[in-house]
Structure formats: C-alpha cells, structure tokens
Design an enzyme around this catalytic site. Structure first.
Site, PDB file in Angstrom:
ATOM      1  N   GLU A 115      40.180  29.718  41.727  1.00  0.00           N
ATOM      2  CA  GLU A 115      40.013  30.112  43.134  1.00  0.00           C
ATOM      3  C   GLU A 115      38.737  29.484  43.731  1.00  0.00           C
ATOM      4  O   GLU A 115      38.729  29.045  44.871  1.00  0.00           O
ATOM      5  CB  GLU A 115      40.013  31.640  43.245  1.00  0.00           C
ATOM      6  N   GLU A 135      46.431  36.407  36.513  1.00  0.00           N
ATOM      7  CA  GLU A 135      46.283  37.752  37.086  1.00  0.00           C
ATOM      8  C   GLU A 135      47.522  38.627  36.912  1.00  0.00           C
ATOM      9  O   GLU A 135      47.428  39.768  36.457  1.00  0.00           O
ATOM     10  CB  GLU A 135      45.934  37.672  38.584  1.00  0.00           C
TER      11      GLU A 135
HETATM   12  N1  CAA Z   1      35.453  37.369  30.812  1.00  0.00           N
HETATM   13  C1  CAA Z   1      34.468  37.663  29.937  1.00  0.00           C
HETATM   14  N2  CAA Z   1      34.267  36.956  28.802  1.00  0.00           N
HETATM   15  C2  CAA Z   1      35.065  35.903  28.552  1.00  0.00           C
HETATM   16  C3  CAA Z   1      36.105  35.535  29.446  1.00  0.00           C
HETATM   17  C4  CAA Z   1      36.284  36.317  30.637  1.00  0.00           C
HETATM   18  N3  CAA Z   1      37.210  36.018  31.545  1.00  0.00           N
HETATM   19  N4  CAA Z   1      36.749  34.459  28.942  1.00  0.00           N
HETATM   20  C5  CAA Z   1      36.130  34.171  27.768  1.00  0.00           C
HETATM   21  N5  CAA Z   1      35.126  35.035  27.548  1.00  0.00           N
HETATM   22  C6  CAA Z   1      34.206  35.079  26.404  1.00  0.00           C
HETATM   23  C7  CAA Z   1      34.913  35.611  25.154  1.00  0.00           C
HETATM   24  O1  CAA Z   1      34.910  37.018  25.154  1.00  0.00           O
HETATM   25  C8  CAA Z   1      34.075  35.002  24.057  1.00  0.00           C
HETATM   26  O2  CAA Z   1      32.899  35.750  23.944  1.00  0.00           O
HETATM   27  P1  CAA Z   1      32.383  36.232  22.486  1.00  0.00           P
HETATM   28  O3  CAA Z   1      32.076  34.951  21.754  1.00  0.00           O
HETATM   29  O4  CAA Z   1      31.170  37.056  22.789  1.00  0.00           O
HETATM   30  O5  CAA Z   1      33.503  36.995  21.889  1.00  0.00           O
HETATM   31  C9  CAA Z   1      33.675  33.646  24.635  1.00  0.00           C
HETATM   32  O6  CAA Z   1      33.854  33.749  26.056  1.00  0.00           O
HETATM   33  C10 CAA Z   1      34.575  32.514  24.143  1.00  0.00           C
HETATM   34  O7  CAA Z   1      35.909  32.849  24.432  1.00  0.00           O
HETATM   35  P2  CAA Z   1      37.078  32.795  23.333  1.00  0.00           P
HETATM   36  O8  CAA Z   1      36.527  33.023  21.959  1.00  0.00           O
HETATM   37  O9  CAA Z   1      38.197  33.695  23.786  1.00  0.00           O
HETATM   38  O10 CAA Z   1      37.510  31.268  23.446  1.00  0.00           O
HETATM   39  P3  CAA Z   1      38.943  30.656  23.109  1.00  0.00           P
HETATM   40  O11 CAA Z   1      38.758  29.191  23.136  1.00  0.00           O
HETATM   41  O12 CAA Z   1      39.506  31.254  21.879  1.00  0.00           O
HETATM   42  O13 CAA Z   1      39.897  31.106  24.340  1.00  0.00           O
HETATM   43  C11 CAA Z   1      40.477  31.435  26.653  1.00  0.00           C
HETATM   44  C12 CAA Z   1      39.636  30.654  25.626  1.00  0.00           C
HETATM   45  C13 CAA Z   1      41.982  31.143  26.434  1.00  0.00           C
HETATM   46  C14 CAA Z   1      40.059  30.997  28.040  1.00  0.00           C
HETATM   47  C15 CAA Z   1      40.243  32.955  26.445  1.00  0.00           C
HETATM   48  O14 CAA Z   1      38.834  33.183  26.373  1.00  0.00           O
HETATM   49  C16 CAA Z   1      40.804  33.800  27.530  1.00  0.00           C
HETATM   50  O15 CAA Z   1      42.008  34.014  27.596  1.00  0.00           O
HETATM   51  N6  CAA Z   1      39.911  34.310  28.444  1.00  0.00           N
HETATM   52  C17 CAA Z   1      40.310  35.188  29.500  1.00  0.00           C
HETATM   53  C18 CAA Z   1      40.960  34.437  30.650  1.00  0.00           C
HETATM   54  C19 CAA Z   1      41.335  35.409  31.744  1.00  0.00           C
HETATM   55  O16 CAA Z   1      42.325  36.108  31.643  1.00  0.00           O
HETATM   56  N7  CAA Z   1      40.509  35.480  32.803  1.00  0.00           N
HETATM   57  C20 CAA Z   1      40.606  36.450  33.856  1.00  0.00           C
HETATM   58  C21 CAA Z   1      41.475  35.931  34.969  1.00  0.00           C
HETATM   59  S1  CAA Z   1      41.805  37.179  36.133  1.00  0.00           S
HETATM   60  C22 CAA Z   1      40.717  36.910  37.377  1.00  0.00           C
HETATM   61  O17 CAA Z   1      39.999  35.933  37.438  1.00  0.00           O
HETATM   62  C23 CAA Z   1      40.688  38.045  38.374  1.00  0.00           C
HETATM   63  C24 CAA Z   1      40.688  37.782  39.811  1.00  0.00           C
HETATM   64  O18 CAA Z   1      40.850  36.705  40.353  1.00  0.00           O
HETATM   65  C25 CAA Z   1      40.546  38.968  40.634  1.00  0.00           C
END
Ligand code: CAA
Length: 253
Positions: A115, A135
């Site tokens: 976004e 989302e």
């Molecule tokens: N929020 C907070 N922390 C996050 C994060 C997020 N969105 N995405 C990644 N991190 C953190 C992880 O918790 C991890 O921290 P720790 O080492 O302390 O555990 C660190 O970043 C590394 O992440 P991963 O170990 O998960 O890395 P990966 O390579 O295995 O996976 C990923 C990467 C696929 C992006 C995975 O991290 C993931 O799915 N993240 C969440 C993505 C998501 O769903 N985001 C929210 C979208 S909704 C939104 O944005 C709302 C809105 O518009 C209103």
C-alpha cells in the site's frame, strides 16, 4: 532531520531518501513507523528544495512485510483508532505529496508495504520481489488505501484477483499487471532509483509538480473535468515559468 526509530531520512541536494528501518521485523509497519513517516513526509512536503523522494527498505529480505502483526493484538479501540487517523492520516498525506515519490522494492512487499508502494508514483522492483495482499486471509481488509489504489493502478480484474485470494505475485507478474514499471537487478536497484530521482529533480519543479497533480487528481474526474484541470495547470505552469523561471533555476542550481 533525523533520530527516527523506524525510518532513516536523508537529504542529498534536491532529492531525499526514506528508508524503512526495522530489518529485524522485515520492516513491518508499526504505530511508531506511522508516526515517523508522518513527521518525515510533513517536513518533505513543506521543503521546496526536495524535488523527488526515494523510498526503500533496509535489510536483504523485505521492503515491508505489512502491518506489524505483533501489535495487532494490542491495537487501540476502534474509536481511538478513528481519532488518531483523523489527526494523523498518513495515507492522505502520501496522496497529497507534491513531489514525485519513487519506490525501490525488493523482497517481501505485503499488506501495508504494497500500500505504501502504491502511493508512490514510480515503482522499480528487483527480481526477488514478492507482492501480496494477505489481509482477507487474515480476516481483515486493507486499510491503507489498497482497495482504492490497486484497481486504479492495476485495473479491477487484477485487483480483485489479488485482494480476494491473497495470492502472491512475482516481480514479473507485477510488471505484467502494471504494478511496477521496471525490474532492475538488486545491486543496481537503489542507484537506479536515485538516478531517476535526480533526473526528475533536474527538470522545472513547477512543471513536474503540476504534471503529477494533473495525473493523480485527474484520475478522480470525468474526462471533461480532467481537461479543464489540465488546461488550468498548463496555464499556471506557463505563467510561473515566465515569472519565476530565473528564480527557480538559480535557487536549485
Ligand atoms: N509483523 C511483525 N513482525 C513480522 C512481520 C509482521 N508483519 N513479518 C515478519 N515479521 C518478523 C517475524 O516475526 C520474525 O521475527 P523473529 O525473528 O523475532 O521471530 C522476522 O520478522 C523474520 O520473519 P520470518 O522468520 O517469518 O521470515 P520468513 O522468511 O520465514 O517469512 C514472511 C517471511 C513470509 C514475510 C513472513 O514473515 C510473514 O508471513 N509475515 C507476515 C506477513 C503479513 O501477513 N503481513 C501483514 C499484512 S496485513 C496488513 O498489512 C494490514 C493492513 O493493511 C491493515
């Protein structure tokens, strides 16, 4: 202007760089980041010396992996959130920025991350970039403009496909759908974004700002109204050039 917790702001002559800087959390968009970006963009907007801005993400893995999911559980009440948004609406501030914004994208560009990118005017991506709107799969809606900006940029069918399924797109698919304008090797991504910013910054600033305004505001008008807007801005550009041409040239040399 510096000392922000979640973003780095650098001004280099007539261009500025904003780096999302929480690499340990894949630059997840937090409340603190919202406040930092609000302050940075407010200052950039008021700074006539800045003629183009480059946005990027720190670290190897992501431009921004979306909203900070760890904060979600501690989110304020809907009433409080609405109040905060009314006094600190980062997304409308993005939309109102007069300078061209260039996004240099790599790694994960998800949720709020995409976004932010969609509020930029030019998007460059490295081949490893992964785009997505997760989302709906999380039981929420995009709330940073995505339902409105995505169809305007990529068209309704592509927007419905992405938003309703949460499907991730590769950089090539994003290019095919017009979500990004170029795919650039990772090592040259930032230099190329900055070159582009410098090139834009070398042009007449009033012409650039008015061209951006005509395009962005014109999207929400009828063709007839849009032609009026274009005519008015073109005339204003001509007058300003005559009146201030020398002033602007000297000032930004
Ligand atoms: N929020 C907070 N922390 C996050 C994060 C997020 N969105 N995405 C990644 N991190 C953190 C992880 O918790 C991890 O921290 P720790 O080492 O302390 O555990 C660190 O970043 C590394 O992440 P991963 O170990 O998960 O890395 P990966 O390579 O295995 O996976 C990923 C990467 C696929 C992006 C995975 O991290 C993931 O799915 N993240 C969440 C993505 C998501 O769903 N985001 C929210 C979208 S909704 C939104 O944005 C709302 C809105 O518009 C209103």
């Amino acid at each position: 202007m510096n000392g922000f917790e979640t973003a780095i702001y650098e001004k280099d002559g007539s261009i500025a760089r904003v780096t999302l800087n929480r690499p340990q959390a894949l630059n997840a968009f937090s409340v603190r980041m919202r406040d930092d970006l609000f302050e940075i963009l407010g200052a950039v907007k008021a700074d006539d010396e800045v003629r183009a801005v480059v946005f990027s993400g720190a670290g190897d893995k992501a431009f921004c992996a979306g909203a900070d999911l760890k904060e979600f559980l501690t989110a304020p009440s809907a009433v409080k959130a609405r109040h905060i948004r009314s006094v600190r609406d980062l997304w409308r501030l993005f939309l109102s920025m007069p300078q061209p914004l260039i996004a240099a994208l790599h790694g994960y560009v998800l949720g709020s991350g995409i976004e932010i990118a969609l509020f930029c005017d030019v998007r460059l991506a490295s081949p490893d970039t992964v785009f997505g709107f997760p989302e709906v799969t999380l039981g929420i809606l995009p709330a940073a403009g995505g339902t409105q900006t995505l169809p305007r940029i990529a068209g309704l069918p592509a927007a419905l496909d992405m938003l309703l399924t949460g499907r991730r797109l590769s950089a090539q698919e994003a290019l095919d759908r017009g979500l990004v304008s170029r795919i650039v090797p990772r090592e040259t991504l930032l230099p190329m974004a900055e070159d582009l910013a410098r090139e834009i910054a070398s042009f007449d600033p009033i012409a650039v700002r008015n061209a951006k305004q005509a395009l962005i505001r014109g999207m929400d008008l009828t063709l007839d109204q849009g032609l009026d807007l274009e005519w008015r801005l073109a005339a204003e550009t001509k007058v300003a050039r005559k009146a201030f041409g020398h002033f602007y040239t000297r000032r930004h040399e």
